[in-house]
Design a protein around this motif. Structure first.
Motif, PDB file in Angstrom:
ATOM      1  N   ARG A  25     -10.342 -12.275  -5.116  1.00 49.48           N
ATOM      2  CA  ARG A  25     -11.772 -12.579  -5.228  1.00 49.48           C
ATOM      3  C   ARG A  25     -12.282 -13.396  -4.040  1.00 49.48           C
ATOM      4  O   ARG A  25     -13.403 -13.210  -3.594  1.00 49.48           O
ATOM      5  N   VAL A  26     -11.474 -14.305  -3.512  1.00 42.20           N
ATOM      6  CA  VAL A  26     -11.935 -15.172  -2.429  1.00 42.20           C
ATOM      7  C   VAL A  26     -11.558 -14.659  -1.042  1.00 42.20           C
ATOM      8  O   VAL A  26     -11.885 -15.295  -0.045  1.00 42.20           O
ATOM      9  N   THR A  27     -10.893 -13.513  -0.964  1.00 44.33           N
ATOM     10  CA  THR A  27     -10.545 -12.939   0.338  1.00 44.33           C
ATOM     11  C   THR A  27     -11.801 -12.335   0.945  1.00 44.33           C
ATOM     12  O   THR A  27     -12.420 -11.456   0.351  1.00 44.33           O
ATOM     13  N   PRO A  28     -12.204 -12.781   2.164  1.00 49.76           N
ATOM     14  CA  PRO A  28     -13.536 -12.456   2.666  1.00 49.76           C
ATOM     15  C   PRO A  28     -13.729 -11.077   3.298  1.00 49.76           C
ATOM     16  O   PRO A  28     -14.842 -10.595   3.342  1.00 49.76           O
ATOM     17  N   THR A  29     -12.705 -10.425   3.832  1.00 46.93           N
ATOM     18  CA  THR A  29     -12.946  -9.181   4.563  1.00 46.93           C
ATOM     19  C   THR A  29     -12.099  -8.040   4.028  1.00 46.93           C
ATOM     20  O   THR A  29     -11.067  -8.233   3.406  1.00 46.93           O
ATOM     21  N   TRP A  30     -12.561  -6.809   4.311  1.00 50.32           N
ATOM     22  CA  TRP A  30     -11.853  -5.606   3.876  1.00 50.32           C
ATOM     23  C   TRP A  30     -10.444  -5.560   4.428  1.00 50.32           C
ATOM     24  O   TRP A  30      -9.515  -5.152   3.737  1.00 50.32           O
ATOM     25  N   ARG A  31     -10.278  -5.911   5.685  1.00 48.81           N
ATOM     26  CA  ARG A  31      -8.952  -5.829   6.311  1.00 48.81           C
ATOM     27  C   ARG A  31      -7.931  -6.661   5.534  1.00 48.81           C
ATOM     28  O   ARG A  31      -6.843  -6.199   5.207  1.00 48.81           O
ATOM     29  N   PHE A  32      -8.284  -7.895   5.212  1.00 48.15           N
ATOM     30  CA  PHE A  32      -7.370  -8.758   4.464  1.00 48.15           C
ATOM     31  C   PHE A  32      -7.199  -8.281   3.028  1.00 48.15           C
ATOM     32  O   PHE A  32      -6.119  -8.359   2.459  1.00 48.15           O
ATOM     33  N   ARG A  33      -8.274  -7.761   2.434  1.00 50.55           N
ATOM     34  CA  ARG A  33      -8.181  -7.254   1.065  1.00 50.55           C
ATOM     35  C   ARG A  33      -7.231  -6.059   0.986  1.00 50.55           C
ATOM     36  O   ARG A  33      -6.424  -5.959   0.071  1.00 50.55           O
ATOM     37  N   HIS A  34      -7.331  -5.157   1.966  1.00 48.42           N
ATOM     38  CA  HIS A  34      -6.426  -3.994   1.980  1.00 48.42           C
ATOM     39  C   HIS A  34      -4.972  -4.435   2.097  1.00 48.42           C
ATOM     40  O   HIS A  34      -4.100  -3.906   1.415  1.00 48.42           O
ATOM     41  N   ARG A  35      -4.722  -5.404   2.944  1.00 46.99           N
ATOM     42  CA  ARG A  35      -3.357  -5.917   3.085  1.00 46.99           C
ATOM     43  C   ARG A  35      -2.874  -6.546   1.783  1.00 46.99           C
ATOM     44  O   ARG A  35      -1.733  -6.351   1.376  1.00 46.99           O
ATOM     45  N   LEU A  36      -3.746  -7.295   1.142  1.00 43.43           N
ATOM     46  CA  LEU A  36      -3.391  -7.945  -0.122  1.00 43.43           C
ATOM     47  C   LEU A  36      -3.119  -6.907  -1.211  1.00 43.43           C
ATOM     48  O   LEU A  36      -2.145  -7.025  -1.953  1.00 43.43           O
ATOM     49  N   LEU A  37      -3.959  -5.870  -1.279  1.00 41.34           N
ATOM     50  CA  LEU A  37      -3.748  -4.809  -2.273  1.00 41.34           C
ATOM     51  C   LEU A  37      -2.425  -4.090  -2.033  1.00 41.34           C
ATOM     52  O   LEU A  37      -1.674  -3.822  -2.972  1.00 41.34           O
ATOM     53  N   ARG A  38      -2.132  -3.786  -0.781  1.00 37.49           N
ATOM     54  CA  ARG A  38      -0.865  -3.104  -0.479  1.00 37.49           C
ATOM     55  C   ARG A  38       0.325  -3.982  -0.832  1.00 37.49           C
ATOM     56  O   ARG A  38       1.337  -3.498  -1.342  1.00 37.49           O
ATOM     57  N   ALA A  39       0.211  -5.281  -0.571  1.00 38.60           N
ATOM     58  CA  ALA A  39       1.298  -6.200  -0.926  1.00 38.60           C
ATOM     59  C   ALA A  39       1.486  -6.263  -2.439  1.00 38.60           C
ATOM     60  O   ALA A  39       2.588  -6.503  -2.922  1.00 38.60           O
ATOM     61  N   TRP A  40       0.426  -6.025  -3.188  1.00 43.76           N
ATOM     62  CA  TRP A  40       0.474  -6.062  -4.650  1.00 43.76           C
ATOM     63  C   TRP A  40       0.920  -4.715  -5.220  1.00 43.76           C
ATOM     64  O   TRP A  40       0.998  -4.533  -6.418  1.00 43.76           O
ATOM     65  N   GLY A  41       1.168  -3.733  -4.358  1.00 44.53           N
ATOM     66  CA  GLY A  41       1.666  -2.439  -4.799  1.00 44.53           C
ATOM     67  C   GLY A  41       0.597  -1.409  -5.093  1.00 44.53           C
ATOM     68  O   GLY A  41       0.850  -0.404  -5.748  1.00 44.53           O
ATOM     69  N   ARG A  43      -1.907   1.444  -3.715  1.00 48.66           N
ATOM     70  CA  ARG A  43      -2.050   2.339  -2.563  1.00 48.66           C
ATOM     71  C   ARG A  43      -3.524   2.621  -2.310  1.00 48.66           C
ATOM     72  O   ARG A  43      -4.239   3.056  -3.210  1.00 48.66           O
ATOM     73  N   MET A  44      -3.946   2.377  -1.077  1.00 48.31           N
ATOM     74  CA  MET A  44      -5.348   2.555  -0.682  1.00 48.31           C
ATOM     75  C   MET A  44      -5.435   3.575   0.440  1.00 48.31           C
ATOM     76  O   MET A  44      -4.732   3.464   1.438  1.00 48.31           O
ATOM     77  N   GLY A  45      -6.330   4.565   0.286  1.00 40.05           N
ATOM     78  CA  GLY A  45      -6.562   5.546   1.328  1.00 40.05           C
ATOM     79  C   GLY A  45      -7.463   4.986   2.410  1.00 40.05           C
ATOM     80  O   GLY A  45      -8.128   3.960   2.232  1.00 40.05           O
ATOM     81  N   ALA A  46      -7.511   5.667   3.529  1.00 39.65           N
ATOM     82  CA  ALA A  46      -8.352   5.252   4.659  1.00 39.65           C
ATOM     83  C   ALA A  46      -9.815   5.232   4.237  1.00 39.65           C
ATOM     84  O   ALA A  46     -10.300   6.135   3.564  1.00 39.65           O
ATOM     85  N   GLY A  47     -10.515   4.182   4.626  1.00 39.85           N
ATOM     86  CA  GLY A  47     -11.943   4.079   4.348  1.00 39.85           C
ATOM     87  C   GLY A  47     -12.293   3.787   2.907  1.00 39.85           C
ATOM     88  O   GLY A  47     -13.457   3.847   2.533  1.00 39.85           O
ATOM     89  N   SER A  48     -11.323   3.476   2.073  1.00 45.32           N
ATOM     90  CA  SER A  48     -11.618   3.178   0.673  1.00 45.32           C
ATOM     91  C   SER A  48     -11.681   1.675   0.460  1.00 45.32           C
ATOM     92  O   SER A  48     -11.197   0.908   1.287  1.00 45.32           O
ATOM     93  N   ARG A  61       0.586   0.234  -9.610  1.00 40.32           N
ATOM     94  CA  ARG A  61       0.208   1.369 -10.452  1.00 40.32           C
ATOM     95  C   ARG A  61      -1.242   1.821 -10.304  1.00 40.32           C
ATOM     96  O   ARG A  61      -1.850   2.306 -11.256  1.00 40.32           O
ATOM     97  N   ILE A  62      -1.796   1.662  -9.101  1.00 42.19           N
ATOM     98  CA  ILE A  62      -3.115   2.213  -8.790  1.00 42.19           C
ATOM     99  C   ILE A  62      -2.994   2.920  -7.446  1.00 42.19           C
ATOM    100  O   ILE A  62      -2.405   2.382  -6.512  1.00 42.19           O
ATOM    101  N   SER A  63      -3.567   4.124  -7.364  1.00 41.14           N
ATOM    102  CA  SER A  63      -3.692   4.790  -6.069  1.00 41.14           C
ATOM    103  C   SER A  63      -5.146   5.204  -5.911  1.00 41.14           C
ATOM    104  O   SER A  63      -5.758   5.738  -6.842  1.00 41.14           O
ATOM    105  N   VAL A  64      -5.692   4.896  -4.747  1.00 40.39           N
ATOM    106  CA  VAL A  64      -7.082   5.201  -4.441  1.00 40.39           C
ATOM    107  C   VAL A  64      -7.084   6.098  -3.207  1.00 40.39           C
ATOM    108  O   VAL A  64      -6.486   5.751  -2.187  1.00 40.39           O
ATOM    109  N   GLY A  65      -7.750   7.243  -3.296  1.00 39.17           N
ATOM    110  CA  GLY A  65      -7.791   8.198  -2.191  1.00 39.17           C
ATOM    111  C   GLY A  65      -8.690   7.744  -1.056  1.00 39.17           C
ATOM    112  O   GLY A  65      -9.235   6.638  -1.056  1.00 39.17           O
ATOM    113  N   GLU A  66      -8.869   8.623  -0.093  1.00 43.57           N
ATOM    114  CA  GLU A  66      -9.675   8.319   1.091  1.00 43.57           C
ATOM    115  C   GLU A  66     -11.157   8.255   0.749  1.00 43.57           C
ATOM    116  O   GLU A  66     -11.663   9.062  -0.022  1.00 43.57           O
TER     117      GLU A  66
END
Length: 184
Positions: A25-41, A43-48, A61-66
Motif C-alpha cells: 500500500r505504501v510503495t509509491p511507484t509501479w516499478r517497486f510494486r512489480h518487484r514486490l509482487l514478484r517477490a511475493w510470488g 506473476r505480472m505481465g508487461a504493462g499490467s 497464486r495470482i497471474s496477471v497477463g499483459e
C-alpha cells in the motif's frame, strides 16, 4: 503442543500477509510494486498493474497477463488461485473470492476453486466473482453483479445472481498497457 504450534504458525502467516498488504500500500511507484509482487510470488505481465490499496488474502497464486489493470479497493482472495488474462480491466471495489464454507456440511468445512478471467474481460465496480467462476474471453460483468459459474465468451452479464443481458461486439482493439507511474 501441536495445537499451540499450529495456532502460532497461523498467526505468523496472517501477520506476514498483513505486513505485505501494508508494504504494498505504501510503495509509491509501479516499478517497486512489480518487484514486490514478484517477490511475493505473483506473476505480472508487461504493462499490467495492481493499484493500491488492494488486499491479498494469501501469498502468490495470482497471474496477471499483459496490459491488465486491477483498480484500487479490490480484494483478491488468492488462497486457491486467480488467473487474469491479457488486457483485462477490473474496476474499483471488485471482490474475487476463491474459498468459502460449505453451509450444508456438518462441520462448516472450507471449499473453493480457482477463479479464471480470460483475455479482454471487463469487470465493473462492486462485482463479486465467487469461487470457481470463469469469465470467457471478452465477457463483461456489470456493476454489483454476483458471478457464480461460467460466463460464455463475449457475453454481458448483470444482476444477483448474474444473468445474460446481451452479447458484446468482438471487434475490440483497445490496450490497457499505460499504468500510472505514481498514484495518489
Amino acid at each position: 503442543g501441536y495445537r499451540r504450534f499450529r495456532r502460532w504458525r497461523r498467526q505468523l502467516t496472517l501477520g506476514a500477509i498483513a505486513s505485505f498488504n501494508l508494504l504494498y500500500r505504501v510503495t509509491p511507484t509501479w516499478r517497486f510494486r512489480h518487484r514486490l509482487l514478484r517477490a511475493w510470488g505473483i506473476r505480472m505481465g508487461a504493462g499490467s498493474g495492481i493499484q493500491t490499496p488492494v488486499r491479498f488474502l494469501s501469498r502468490g497464486r495470482i497471474s496477471v497477463g499483459e496490459g491488465s489493470l486491477v483498480n484500487r479497493d479490490c480484494v483478491l482472495d488468492n488462497r486457491n488461485g486467480i488467473h487474469i488474462g491479457d488486457h483485462v480491466s477490473i474496476a474499483q471495489g471488485v471482490r474475487v473470492f476463491t474459498l468459502g464454507h460449505d453451509v450444508d456440511d456438518r462441520y462448516f468445512a472450507s471449499k473453493g476453486a480457482p477463479v479464471r478471467v480470460d483475455d479482454r474481460c471487463v469487470v465493473f465496480t462492486g462485482a463479486l466473482l465467487m469461487p470457481g467462476c470463469h469469465l470467457g474471453e471478452g465477457s463483461v460483468v456489470l456493476p454489483g453483479a454476483v458471478v457464480m459459474g461460467e460466463v460464455p465468451p463475449w457475453t454481458v452479464v448483470g444482476g444477483v445472481p448474474a444473468k445474460r443481458i446481451r452479447t458484446r461486439s468482438k471487434d475490440q482493439a483497445y490496450s490497457l498497457d499505460s499504468p500510472y507511474h505514481l498514484q495518489v
